[in-house]
Enzyme design. Structure first.
Site, PDB file in Angstrom:
ATOM      1  N   THR A 104      55.191  19.055  27.153  1.00 18.54           N
ATOM      2  CA  THR A 104      53.868  19.107  27.792  1.00 18.54           C
ATOM      3  C   THR A 104      53.600  20.560  28.182  1.00 18.54           C
ATOM      4  OG1 THR A 104      54.937  18.557  29.911  1.00 18.54           O
ATOM      5  CG2 THR A 104      53.888  16.752  28.732  1.00 18.54           C
ATOM      6  N   THR A 140      57.445  15.909  31.782  1.00 17.72           N
ATOM      7  CA  THR A 140      56.820  16.296  33.059  1.00 17.72           C
ATOM      8  C   THR A 140      55.307  16.232  32.903  1.00 17.72           C
ATOM      9  OG1 THR A 140      58.684  17.736  33.460  1.00 17.72           O
ATOM     10  CG2 THR A 140      56.721  18.132  34.791  1.00 17.72           C
ATOM     11  N   GLU A 169      63.005  13.958  34.504  1.00 13.81           N
ATOM     12  CA  GLU A 169      64.261  14.604  34.122  1.00 13.81           C
ATOM     13  C   GLU A 169      64.394  15.911  34.895  1.00 13.81           C
ATOM     14  OE1 GLU A 169      66.603  13.496  31.892  1.00 13.81           O
ATOM     15  OE2 GLU A 169      67.558  15.195  32.880  1.00 13.81           O
ATOM     16  N   PHE A 170      65.611  16.226  35.326  1.00 10.11           N
ATOM     17  CA  PHE A 170      65.804  17.445  36.117  1.00 10.11           C
ATOM     18  C   PHE A 170      66.788  18.412  35.461  1.00 10.11           C
ATOM     19  CE2 PHE A 170      64.614  13.982  38.932  1.00 10.11           C
ATOM     20  CZ  PHE A 170      63.532  14.525  39.597  1.00 10.11           C
ATOM     21  N   LEU A 171      67.039  18.243  34.176  1.00 13.17           N
ATOM     22  CA  LEU A 171      68.112  19.065  33.601  1.00 13.17           C
ATOM     23  C   LEU A 171      67.699  20.524  33.426  1.00 13.17           C
ATOM     24  CD1 LEU A 171      67.999  19.771  30.255  1.00 13.17           C
ATOM     25  CD2 LEU A 171      68.356  17.321  30.158  1.00 13.17           C
ATOM     26  N   ARG A 172      68.703  21.365  33.640  1.00 12.11           N
ATOM     27  CA  ARG A 172      68.491  22.807  33.497  1.00 12.11           C
ATOM     28  C   ARG A 172      69.022  23.254  32.146  1.00 12.11           C
ATOM     29  NH1 ARG A 172      72.619  24.217  37.868  1.00 12.11           N
ATOM     30  NH2 ARG A 172      73.429  22.335  36.899  1.00 12.11           N
ATOM     31  N   PHE A 270      68.930  29.690  44.409  1.00 10.59           N
ATOM     32  CA  PHE A 270      67.532  30.018  44.137  1.00 10.59           C
ATOM     33  C   PHE A 270      66.934  30.995  45.146  1.00 10.59           C
ATOM     34  CE2 PHE A 270      65.892  27.945  40.332  1.00 10.59           C
ATOM     35  CZ  PHE A 270      67.088  27.370  39.930  1.00 10.59           C
ATOM     36  N   LEU A 271      67.831  31.750  45.808  1.00 14.21           N
ATOM     37  CA  LEU A 271      67.365  32.871  46.624  1.00 14.21           C
ATOM     38  C   LEU A 271      67.829  34.168  45.947  1.00 14.21           C
ATOM     39  CD1 LEU A 271      67.856  31.937  50.407  1.00 14.21           C
ATOM     40  CD2 LEU A 271      65.745  32.009  49.087  1.00 14.21           C
ATOM     41  N   CYS A 281      59.384  25.679  32.022  1.00 17.93           N
ATOM     42  CA  CYS A 281      59.174  24.647  33.045  1.00 17.93           C
ATOM     43  C   CYS A 281      58.569  25.170  34.340  1.00 17.93           C
ATOM     44  CB  CYS A 281      60.497  23.952  33.338  1.00 17.93           C
ATOM     45  SG  CYS A 281      61.260  23.296  31.855  1.00 17.93           S
TER      46      CYS A 281
END
Ligand code: UGA
Length: 450
Positions: A104, A140, A169-172, A270-271, A281
Site C-alpha cells: 500500500t 497497512t 503486521e509489525f515485522l521489521r 528509537f532514540l 513504512c
C-alpha cells in the site's frame, strides 16, 4: 492436508493443533516472510503473486530481496512440501485462511496510501472463495478499509461462510524471521468469535508460547498498526528535534538519549539521533495518518503528525549543509564518498532512503559522488544510475574530499580511519548516524562532524 477434517473441526471447535490450508496473496517482503513463517508453524501454505518472474525465483527457493535467515527457511519450507508458489488466484481458492499481504505505497502527489492492490486482492478472492474461510488483511491500510472490504466480500460471495478479519503486521526489515515467529504481540480485528477462533488456530504455537493477543474490532486493529509506526517515527523526530537544541547550546545528544532511556517509561530504543527515518513504512504511514486526521477535520492532530515528517525531512537538509561546510562552502567539483544506500542496515531496501536522498542532492549540487553499500548497491543503481558505485569502502573513498556515513552498517562503524587516511584527498568525515567514535577519527587527523 485433510481438508474435510479441518472443515469439520472449523465448524465445531477450532482449538486444534491441526494444520490449516493457508494462502498468502502478495509475495513481496511481508508476504514472503509471512508465508515462510506460516509454513514453519506447520501449516500448508500457498503464496500467490501476479509477478510471474518473482514466483519462478521463489519456487526455485531464491529470495528476490536480502533478508538475513529467511532464504534458509524458505528452502526448508519448500523442501518439506509445506510451501508452494503460484501466479494464479484460481490456485488459492480452496484455502481456509487467506492473508492479503500486498503493498500500500504512498499515492503519487498525495499523502494517502494507494489501496488498489488491496481492493483487487479482496475482489479476486471474494469471487473465488466458497467458504467456510476467512480473508485476513495484513497490509497497512487507512482506518475504514476493513469495513469496506467486508462489504465487497459480502456482496460477492454466496453460499459458505466467508468473513473478513484484520491482523496487522509489525515485522521489521532485517529481523523478519524473528518478528514473524516470535512477534511482540498479535492483533486480531474480527467481527465474530468464529473468525477469532480460526485466527487462534493459525497462530496456536505462538499463542501457546505466551505472545500477548489483543482481540478487537476492525478500526482499532487498523489504527494500532499506523499508530505504532507513527509513534516510532515520533520518537526519532523527537530526539532529532532535541539534537538541534543540543547543537545550538553545546549539549551532547548521545549521553542525553542514554539518560532519557534509563526511564522505563521512555526507553532507549528509537532514540537514535541522526539522519532520521526512511523506508517503505514509517514515512508513508505518518503521511497517511496525517491525511486521515485532515479528512476527519482534526486540525491540531494533523499539525502534530505533520511535524514528525517535517522534522525528519529537515535532517536530510542539515546533513547536506554540514557536508557543504566541511567542503568549505560548495559541493561543485568535489569528490564525495557516501557510505550507505539502504534506508537502514541489514536490508537492500532503498525506498525513501535518507542516505540516497542526501547523496543525490550532493550530486545535483555538482559533487562527484561514489557510493558503497554492503548489499543495497544493485537496488540503488536501478533508481539512481547517475551516481557512481564502488565495491569496497576503500575504492569509494579514493581521492574523496569528504566521507559521509549515512547508513549505520556495522562494517562502517568498525572501519579504520588510519587506513582511509591514506586514500582520501582530505580527511573530512560527516557521521550522519552518530555511529563512529569521534575521538578515534580526530586522533587520526580527521575533521569530524555529526
Ligand atoms: C517499521 C516498524 O519498525 C515495524 O514494526 C513495521 O512492521 C514496519 O515498519 C512496517 O510497517 O512494515 P522498518 O521499516 O523495517 O520497520 O524499519 P525500522 O527498523 O522501524 O527503521 C525505520 C527507520 O528509522 C530507518 O531508516 C532507521 O534508520 C531509522 N531509525 C531507527 C532512526 O533514525 N533512529 C532510531 O533510533 C531508530
Amino acid at each position: 492436508m485433510r481438508r474435510d477434517s479441518t472443515r469439520a473441526k472449523m465448524s465445531q471447535s477450532l482449538e486444534s493443533s491441526d494444520r490449516l490450508r493457508i494462502s498468502v496473496i502478495g509475495a513481496g517482503y511481508l508476504g514472503t516472510a509471512h508465508a515462510v513463517g506460516m509454513a514453519q508453524l506447520g501449516h500448508d501454505v500457498i503464496a500467490m503473486d501476479i509477478e510471474k518472474e518473482k514466483i519462478a525465483r521463489l519456487s526455485a527457493c531464491e529470495l528476490p530481496f536480502f533478508e538475513p535467515g529467511l532464504g534458509e527457511l524458505l528452502r526448508k519450507s519448500v523442501e518439506a512440501g509445506r510451501l508452494r508458489f503460484t501466479a494464479s488466484y484460481d490456485d488459492v481458492a480452496e484455502a481456509d485462511v487467506h492473508f492479503v499481504c500486498v503493498g500500500t505505497p504512498q499515492l503519487p502527489g498525495s499523502f494517502n496510501a494507494d489501496l488498489r492492490w488491496v481492493e483487487t486482492a479482496f475482489a479476486e478472492l471474494a469471487r473465488r472463495v466458497a467458504g467456510p474461510a476467512i480473508i485476513v488483511g495484513k497490509s497497512t491500510v487507512p482506518v475504514g478499509t476493513a469495513r469496506r472490504m467486508a462489504e465487497v466480500v459480502r456482496h460477492q460471495t454466496d453460499g459458505g461462510r466467508v468473513e473478513v478479519a484484520w491482523n496487522p503486521e509489525f515485522l521489521r526489515e532485517g529481523h523478519a524471521v524473528q518478528d514473524t515467529l516470535q512477534p511482540d504481540r498479535l492483533i486480531f480485528g474480527v467481527e465474530s468469535r468464529w473468525a477469532e477462533q480460526l485466527l487462534r488456530a493459525v497462530y496456536q504455537p505462538i499463542i501457546e508460547e505466551g505472545c500477548p493477543l489483543v482481540v478487537t474490532d476492525y478500526a482499532t486493529a487498523e489504527l494500532v498498526k499506523v499508530s505504532a509506526n507513527a509513534f516510532l517515527a515520533m520518537k526519532i523526530s523527537f530526539i532529532n528535534a532535541v539534537a538541534q537544541i543540543c547543537e545550538a547550546t553545546g549539549a551532547a545528544v548521545l549521553p542525553l538519549a542514554e539518560a532519557l532511556g534509563y526511564d522505563d517509561r521512555i526507553g532507549r530504543r528509537f532514540l537514535g539521533p541522526g539522519l532520521g527515518f526512511g523506508g517503505g513504512c514509517l514515512p508513508k504511514d505518518v503521511r497517511a495518518l496525517y491525511a486521515c486526521a485532515t479528512e476527519l477535520g482534526l486540525d491540531e492532530v494533523a499539525t502534530f503528525i505533520r511535524q514528525i515528517d517535517a522534522i525528519n525531512l529537515s535532517r536530510r537538509d542539515r546533513a547536506l549543509a554540514l557536508g557543504r561546510e566541511l567542503l568549505g562552502g560548495t559541493y561543485a567539483g568535489r569528490r564525495v564518498c557516501v557510505l550507505g544506500a539502504a534506508f537502514k542496515p541489514n536490508t537492500d531496501d532503498v525506498r525513501d532512503s535518507p542516505a540516497l536522498a542526501v547523496a543525490t542532492a550532493a550530486h545535483r549540487e555538482g559533487a562527484r559522488v561514489t557510493m558503497h553499500d554492503p548489499v543495497a548497491m544493485n537496488s540503488a543503481r536501478l533508481v539512481h544510475p547517475e551516481i557512481e558505485y564502488a565495491d569496497t569502502i576503500v575504492t569509494a573513498a579514493r581521492e574523496a574530499d569528504l566521507v559521509m556515513l549515512l547508513t549505520d552498517w556495522t562494517e562502517f562503524q568498525d572501519m579504520d580511519p588510519a587506513l582511509l587516511s591514506s586514500v582520501v584527498r582530505s580527511r573530512n568525515v560527516l557521521d550522519g548516524r552518530n555511529a563512529l567514535t569521534p575521538e578515534r577519527w580526530r586522533a587520526a587527523g580527521w575533521t569530524y562532524r555529526a
